[in-house]
Design a protein around this motif. Sequence first.
Motif, short mmCIF file in Angstrom:
data_model
loop_
_atom_site.label_atom_id
_atom_site.label_comp_id
_atom_site.label_asym_id
_atom_site.label_seq_id
_atom_site.Cartn_x
_atom_site.Cartn_y
_atom_site.Cartn_z
N ASP A 73 -83.79 124.71 13.26
CA ASP A 73 -83.01 124.37 14.44
C ASP A 73 -81.57 124.53 13.95
N PRO A 74 -81.00 125.75 14.07
CA PRO A 74 -79.77 126.10 13.34
C PRO A 74 -78.65 125.08 13.49
N GLY A 75 -78.09 124.69 12.34
CA GLY A 75 -76.98 123.75 12.32
C GLY A 75 -77.40 122.30 12.38
N SER A 76 -78.67 122.04 12.66
CA SER A 76 -79.13 120.66 12.80
C SER A 76 -80.16 120.32 11.71
N ARG A 77 -81.31 120.97 11.76
CA ARG A 77 -82.38 120.61 10.82
C ARG A 77 -83.30 121.81 10.57
N ALA A 78 -83.93 121.82 9.42
CA ALA A 78 -84.85 122.91 9.08
C ALA A 78 -85.96 122.39 8.19
N LYS A 79 -87.07 123.10 8.20
CA LYS A 79 -88.19 122.82 7.30
C LYS A 79 -88.55 124.12 6.59
N ILE A 80 -88.79 124.02 5.28
CA ILE A 80 -89.13 125.20 4.50
C ILE A 80 -90.33 124.86 3.62
N ALA A 81 -91.37 125.70 3.68
CA ALA A 81 -92.61 125.46 2.93
C ALA A 81 -92.64 126.36 1.70
N VAL A 82 -92.88 125.75 0.54
CA VAL A 82 -92.85 126.50 -0.72
C VAL A 82 -94.12 126.25 -1.52
N ILE A 83 -94.48 127.24 -2.35
CA ILE A 83 -95.65 127.11 -3.22
C ILE A 83 -95.29 127.64 -4.60
N SER A 84 -95.81 127.00 -5.66
CA SER A 84 -95.54 127.42 -7.02
C SER A 84 -96.79 128.09 -7.60
N TYR A 85 -96.60 129.21 -8.28
CA TYR A 85 -97.69 129.91 -8.94
C TYR A 85 -97.77 129.56 -10.43
N ASP A 86 -96.97 128.58 -10.82
CA ASP A 86 -97.01 128.06 -12.19
C ASP A 86 -97.24 126.57 -12.10
N GLY A 87 -98.40 126.12 -12.60
CA GLY A 87 -98.77 124.71 -12.48
C GLY A 87 -97.79 123.75 -13.10
N SER A 88 -96.95 124.23 -14.03
CA SER A 88 -96.00 123.33 -14.69
C SER A 88 -94.69 123.17 -13.93
N ILE A 89 -94.53 123.94 -12.85
CA ILE A 89 -93.27 123.89 -12.07
C ILE A 89 -93.53 123.28 -10.70
N ASP A 90 -92.78 122.23 -10.39
CA ASP A 90 -92.87 121.59 -9.08
C ASP A 90 -92.01 122.39 -8.10
N PRO A 91 -92.61 122.99 -7.06
CA PRO A 91 -91.82 123.85 -6.16
C PRO A 91 -90.73 123.09 -5.40
N VAL A 92 -91.06 121.87 -4.98
CA VAL A 92 -90.07 121.08 -4.23
C VAL A 92 -88.91 120.69 -5.13
N GLY A 93 -89.24 120.20 -6.33
CA GLY A 93 -88.19 119.79 -7.28
C GLY A 93 -87.30 120.95 -7.68
N ALA A 94 -87.89 122.12 -7.87
CA ALA A 94 -87.10 123.29 -8.27
C ALA A 94 -86.12 123.69 -7.17
N CYS A 95 -86.55 123.57 -5.90
CA CYS A 95 -85.67 123.93 -4.78
C CYS A 95 -84.57 122.88 -4.55
N VAL A 96 -84.89 121.63 -4.87
CA VAL A 96 -83.88 120.56 -4.70
C VAL A 96 -82.83 120.69 -5.80
N GLY A 97 -83.27 120.92 -7.03
CA GLY A 97 -82.34 121.07 -8.15
C GLY A 97 -81.88 119.74 -8.71
N MET A 98 -81.16 119.82 -9.83
CA MET A 98 -80.65 118.61 -10.47
C MET A 98 -79.69 117.88 -9.53
N ARG A 99 -80.06 116.63 -9.22
CA ARG A 99 -79.26 115.79 -8.30
C ARG A 99 -79.00 116.50 -6.97
N GLY A 100 -79.95 117.36 -6.57
CA GLY A 100 -79.84 118.02 -5.26
C GLY A 100 -78.84 119.15 -5.22
#
Length: 539
Positions: free
Chosen positions: A236-263
Amino acid sequence: MAITSANQLELLQTAEAVAREKMIDPGLVVEAMEESLARAAKSRYGAEMDIRVSIDRKTGKATFTRVRTVVEDEELENYQAEFTVEQAKQYMENPEVGQQLVEEVPPVEMGRIAAQSAKQVILQKVREAERDRQFEEFKDRAGTIINGLVKREEYGNVIVDVGAGEAILRRNEKIGRESYRPNDRIRVYIKDVRREQRGPQIFLSRTAPEFMAELFKMEVPEIYDGIIEIKAVARDPGSRAKIAVISYDGSIDPVGACVGMRGSRVQAVVNELQGEKIDIIPWNEDQPTFLVNALQPAEVSKVVLDEEAGKIEVVVPEEQLSLAIGRRGQNVRLASQLTGLDIDIMTEEQESARRQAEFELRTKLFVDNLDLDEFFAQLLVSEGFTNLEEVAYVELDELLVIDGVDEDTANELQARARDVLEAQNKAALESARALGVEDSLVEFEGLTPQMIEALAKDDVKTLEDFATCADWELAGGWTTVDGERVKDDGVLEPFDVSLEEAQDLIMTARIMLGWVDPAELEAEVEGELDDAETEETEA
């Protein structure tokens, strides 16, 4: 202007200068000059003559020639540019149709009008070459992000300088009420590149879901490297969005990687998108599980999926309803876009009330038709019986598991159900015949009397009528109109006829009528299977 030795070299120097300035091939500019000189020569020697000019690429010398082509007697139309075999004999030995006679003619003096015309031809050719170069440069860049410089704003549309030309960011492709001033730097997504009459048109966007996906690819190295994949984006441009991600490496959290250090990573994307709030959701192959994730932050009690209709029912606690729906329906709308499903949200109380209503309706069906008391009818419903067909044709053992039902009672129940169904079938068939249904449709295997009656009411009265139907006309389906999924009701939908069953019935009718050859159909199916196997092997 005469083409003399004094200005021959100047022609090449001019061509090179123009080519350098416009970043195009000097040869194209020379070709344009040749065409413009030929046009000037035609105005001197005659428009019907085939005058050609060739400029030497080293010396700049322009050679003017007249070309005449040998044609059949009956094809002779232009006496200045064509001649017959007989006429050609005085100039050529053994002339043949298709041969050309090339004669050099004196160069022409270019008057003011001719020079102006030549200039126009050269400019036109240069513009065309520029457009081709621009299209070739950008056609493969569609789907990528580019940095540009704002040139001006026209009626809400922003014209952006993208280096090798101009691109347009339409008003509806801007986020919210963004406004730009000349020379502002802007980051945009190249949505489409089209070759149009007035030149290549480069269409930009900042509202496209792909823009957000590309921004994440720039900020998250794991996405760029293919370790994490963005499976779906809803905005919903400029207001809110949802993005679905998947990791192909079991040791990497896809959500955490996209958020990054301290967001830090997601914050960089949020800042570019004017503060658009982004929910990062883990992708799941299981649709109900994925939907539960997509409706975050709301908690979901239960999910009921109807895959055939592409619909899903979500049950939430009363206190979670407003959160699940979101402000102006935003949360459920984005979740629906993300999953590609129609979502009905209801509270636990609403679901309970609906189930109770269904229970009472089925109970009444058995009480009215099987002459049962309410308690016994409720027992049947509780055991999962939903209609008379199930009671009439189920295995006897399934009725015997009900408390208080012995073999005699079970047989009596089935006899009553069958009697009622036979009476209903007879009434439906009489109604269909009264509407004009022909025997060809009545005798067609696969249709019940109730189905035939429904078809007759929809003016399908013969096997030919039935064979011309589309599968979705019988089974129903969903279409998307202006971004909204709209239900198409099928004639046989109340009888739970699936799309595949409808296709089979229609094809059987066409084969019976001789419209389709079964052998050809079988060969076609085998061919499709072979293609599928080949694709699978290649994969």
